[in-house]
Design an enzyme around this catalytic site. Structure first.
Site, PDB file in Angstrom:
ATOM      1  N   THR A   8     -31.519  21.599  37.142  1.00 20.89           N
ATOM      2  CA  THR A   8     -30.818  20.310  37.100  1.00 20.89           C
ATOM      3  C   THR A   8     -30.570  19.902  35.651  1.00 20.89           C
ATOM      4  O   THR A   8     -31.330  20.270  34.761  1.00 20.89           O
ATOM      5  CB  THR A   8     -31.635  19.202  37.816  1.00 20.89           C
ATOM      6  OG1 THR A   8     -30.872  17.989  37.825  1.00 20.89           O
ATOM      7  CG2 THR A   8     -32.969  18.925  37.142  1.00 20.89           C
ATOM      8  N   SER A   9     -29.512  19.106  35.475  1.00 24.33           N
ATOM      9  CA  SER A   9     -29.279  18.522  34.151  1.00 24.33           C
ATOM     10  C   SER A   9     -29.656  17.047  34.177  1.00 24.33           C
ATOM     11  O   SER A   9     -29.509  16.342  33.186  1.00 24.33           O
ATOM     12  CB  SER A   9     -27.799  18.671  33.772  1.00 24.33           C
ATOM     13  OG  SER A   9     -27.011  18.044  34.763  1.00 24.33           O
ATOM     14  N   ASN A  10     -30.134  16.577  35.340  1.00 23.08           N
ATOM     15  CA  ASN A  10     -30.369  15.148  35.538  1.00 23.08           C
ATOM     16  C   ASN A  10     -31.843  14.805  35.291  1.00 23.08           C
ATOM     17  O   ASN A  10     -32.717  15.126  36.102  1.00 23.08           O
ATOM     18  CB  ASN A  10     -29.948  14.792  36.977  1.00 23.08           C
ATOM     19  CG  ASN A  10     -30.040  13.314  37.262  1.00 23.08           C
ATOM     20  OD1 ASN A  10     -30.961  12.648  36.825  1.00 23.08           O
ATOM     21  ND2 ASN A  10     -29.085  12.805  38.018  1.00 23.08           N
ATOM     22  N   GLU A  37     -20.683  23.198  41.484  1.00 21.76           N
ATOM     23  CA  GLU A  37     -20.837  22.286  42.635  1.00 21.76           C
ATOM     24  C   GLU A  37     -19.541  22.350  43.419  1.00 21.76           C
ATOM     25  O   GLU A  37     -18.560  21.696  43.076  1.00 21.76           O
ATOM     26  CB  GLU A  37     -21.131  20.865  42.162  1.00 21.76           C
ATOM     27  CG  GLU A  37     -22.533  20.740  41.630  1.00 21.76           C
ATOM     28  CD  GLU A  37     -23.091  19.325  41.726  1.00 21.76           C
ATOM     29  OE1 GLU A  37     -22.561  18.491  42.480  1.00 21.76           O
ATOM     30  OE2 GLU A  37     -24.068  19.061  41.016  1.00 21.76           O
ATOM     31  N   ASP A  66     -28.858  18.430  45.893  1.00 15.53           N
ATOM     32  CA  ASP A  66     -27.588  17.701  45.886  1.00 15.53           C
ATOM     33  C   ASP A  66     -27.816  16.398  46.647  1.00 15.53           C
ATOM     34  O   ASP A  66     -28.493  16.384  47.681  1.00 15.53           O
ATOM     35  CB  ASP A  66     -26.470  18.528  46.532  1.00 15.53           C
ATOM     36  CG  ASP A  66     -25.110  17.997  46.109  1.00 15.53           C
ATOM     37  OD1 ASP A  66     -24.920  17.725  44.907  1.00 15.53           O
ATOM     38  OD2 ASP A  66     -24.234  17.814  46.969  1.00 15.53           O
ATOM     39  N   TYR A 146     -26.327   5.313  40.919  1.00 16.47           N
ATOM     40  CA  TYR A 146     -26.054   4.105  41.706  1.00 16.47           C
ATOM     41  C   TYR A 146     -27.298   3.228  41.914  1.00 16.47           C
ATOM     42  O   TYR A 146     -27.261   2.283  42.697  1.00 16.47           O
ATOM     43  CB  TYR A 146     -25.480   4.504  43.073  1.00 16.47           C
ATOM     44  CG  TYR A 146     -24.169   5.249  42.994  1.00 16.47           C
ATOM     45  CD1 TYR A 146     -22.980   4.581  42.738  1.00 16.47           C
ATOM     46  CD2 TYR A 146     -24.112   6.635  43.179  1.00 16.47           C
ATOM     47  CE1 TYR A 146     -21.763   5.266  42.671  1.00 16.47           C
ATOM     48  CE2 TYR A 146     -22.899   7.328  43.117  1.00 16.47           C
ATOM     49  CZ  TYR A 146     -21.739   6.640  42.862  1.00 16.47           C
ATOM     50  OH  TYR A 146     -20.542   7.306  42.799  1.00 16.47           O
ATOM     51  N   ASP A 147     -28.393   3.538  41.239  1.00 16.78           N
ATOM     52  CA  ASP A 147     -29.632   2.772  41.437  1.00 16.78           C
ATOM     53  C   ASP A 147     -29.458   1.252  41.300  1.00 16.78           C
ATOM     54  O   ASP A 147     -30.062   0.498  42.069  1.00 16.78           O
ATOM     55  CB  ASP A 147     -30.730   3.254  40.471  1.00 16.78           C
ATOM     56  CG  ASP A 147     -31.409   4.532  40.963  1.00 16.78           C
ATOM     57  OD1 ASP A 147     -31.181   4.930  42.126  1.00 16.78           O
ATOM     58  OD2 ASP A 147     -32.168   5.138  40.183  1.00 16.78           O
TER      59      ASP A 147
HETATM   60  P1  IMP Z   1     -25.649  14.902  42.425  1.00 16.18           P
HETATM   61  O1  IMP Z   1     -24.355  15.614  42.709  1.00 16.18           O
HETATM   62  O2  IMP Z   1     -26.733  15.264  43.379  1.00 16.18           O
HETATM   63  O3  IMP Z   1     -26.120  15.032  41.010  1.00 16.18           O
HETATM   64  O4  IMP Z   1     -25.430  13.346  42.627  1.00 16.18           O
HETATM   65  C1  IMP Z   1     -24.208  12.758  43.011  1.00 16.18           C
HETATM   66  C2  IMP Z   1     -24.085  11.394  42.395  1.00 16.18           C
HETATM   67  O5  IMP Z   1     -24.988  10.502  43.031  1.00 16.18           O
HETATM   68  C3  IMP Z   1     -24.375  11.348  40.893  1.00 16.18           C
HETATM   69  O6  IMP Z   1     -23.442  10.497  40.277  1.00 16.18           O
HETATM   70  C4  IMP Z   1     -25.759  10.758  40.811  1.00 16.18           C
HETATM   71  O7  IMP Z   1     -25.912   9.964  39.652  1.00 16.18           O
HETATM   72  C5  IMP Z   1     -25.823   9.898  42.071  1.00 16.18           C
HETATM   73  N1  IMP Z   1     -27.198   9.894  42.581  1.00 16.18           N
HETATM   74  C6  IMP Z   1     -27.875  10.941  43.091  1.00 16.18           C
HETATM   75  N2  IMP Z   1     -29.125  10.564  43.411  1.00 16.18           N
HETATM   76  C7  IMP Z   1     -29.221   9.260  43.087  1.00 16.18           C
HETATM   77  C8  IMP Z   1     -30.282   8.336  43.146  1.00 16.18           C
HETATM   78  O8  IMP Z   1     -31.420   8.621  43.539  1.00 16.18           O
HETATM   79  N3  IMP Z   1     -29.995   7.092  42.732  1.00 16.18           N
HETATM   80  C9  IMP Z   1     -28.763   6.728  42.273  1.00 16.18           C
HETATM   81  N4  IMP Z   1     -27.749   7.560  42.170  1.00 16.18           N
HETATM   82  C10 IMP Z   1     -27.979   8.825  42.576  1.00 16.18           C
END
Ligand code: IMP
Length: 187
Positions: A8-10, A37, A66, A146-147
């Protein structure tokens, strides 16, 4: 201490996974090699494809995830487009869409699909969901994505007003990680 790689980069996802895995003495190590993705109809397909791709180049066992936010009144949007929508219009864009159309139903669900990859196994998926509502305004400074606009059921705080443990106790990711941890306890 055993360790598992998280592709992950997150950083936000990483710290949430590290917190959960620390409870069973497993260290979660970030690896940023990335994977395409794909544009698919479900998070499961994106995660599955990601595992198959990473397995071609990466030999240690790993996890990836994801996630997406599905808003009822928008027929599940942004859903599988959550990352794109976040990077283009962000929380403000989603709030504007909902507030401008004056929708009363603000119900939404966050979904998380974790996948475990290991060279001699087919990918295992672990799914978690968290129901809640979209707030009227952004609140809180913690977390990511989106927290600030998501209030889980049985709370009056947004995810961004919670610390990591509290968010994990409600969240989609907390739930999928619980299932992943149960699996790890068995193997
Ligand atoms: P991803 O493709 O799994 O990285 O996430 C899709 C989008 O949803 C990204 O813009 C993330 O920032 C957002 N996202 C994923 N998980 C969360 C979360 O737990 N809280 C808020 N936003 C989330």
């Amino acid at each position: 201490m055993k360790k598992i790689y998280f592709i992950t980069s997150n950083k936000g996802k990483l710290v949430e996974a590290q917190k959960k895995f620390s409870e069973i003495g497993i260290e979660v190590v970030q690896n940023n090699i990335g994977y395409p993705e794909i544009q698919a109809d479900s998070l499961e397909e994106v995660a599955f494809f990601g595992v198959e791709h990473v397995l071609k180049n990466f030999k240690s066992p790993f996890i990836l995830e994801d996630a997406g936010l599905f808003i009822d009144t928008l027929k599940g949007f942004p859903g599988v487009y959550s990352a794109y929508v976040f990077h283009t219009v962000g929380c403000d864009g989603v709030l504007k869409l909902m507030n401008d159309t004056k929708v009363k139903d603000r119900i939404a669900v966050f979904r998380s699909v974790f996948a475990y990859g290991k060279s001699d196994l087919k990918p295992h998926l672990f799914i978690g969901e968290c129901k809640g509502v979209i707030s009227i305004v952004k609140r809180g400074n913690n977390g990511f994505g989106y927290d600030p606009i998501f209030i889980p059921q049985n709370s009056d705080k947004t995810f961004a007003e919670m610390n990591i443990s509290e968010k994990n106790s409600y969240s989609h990711r907390g739930k999928s990680l619980e299932k992943l941890i149960d699996f790890f306890k068995k193997i």
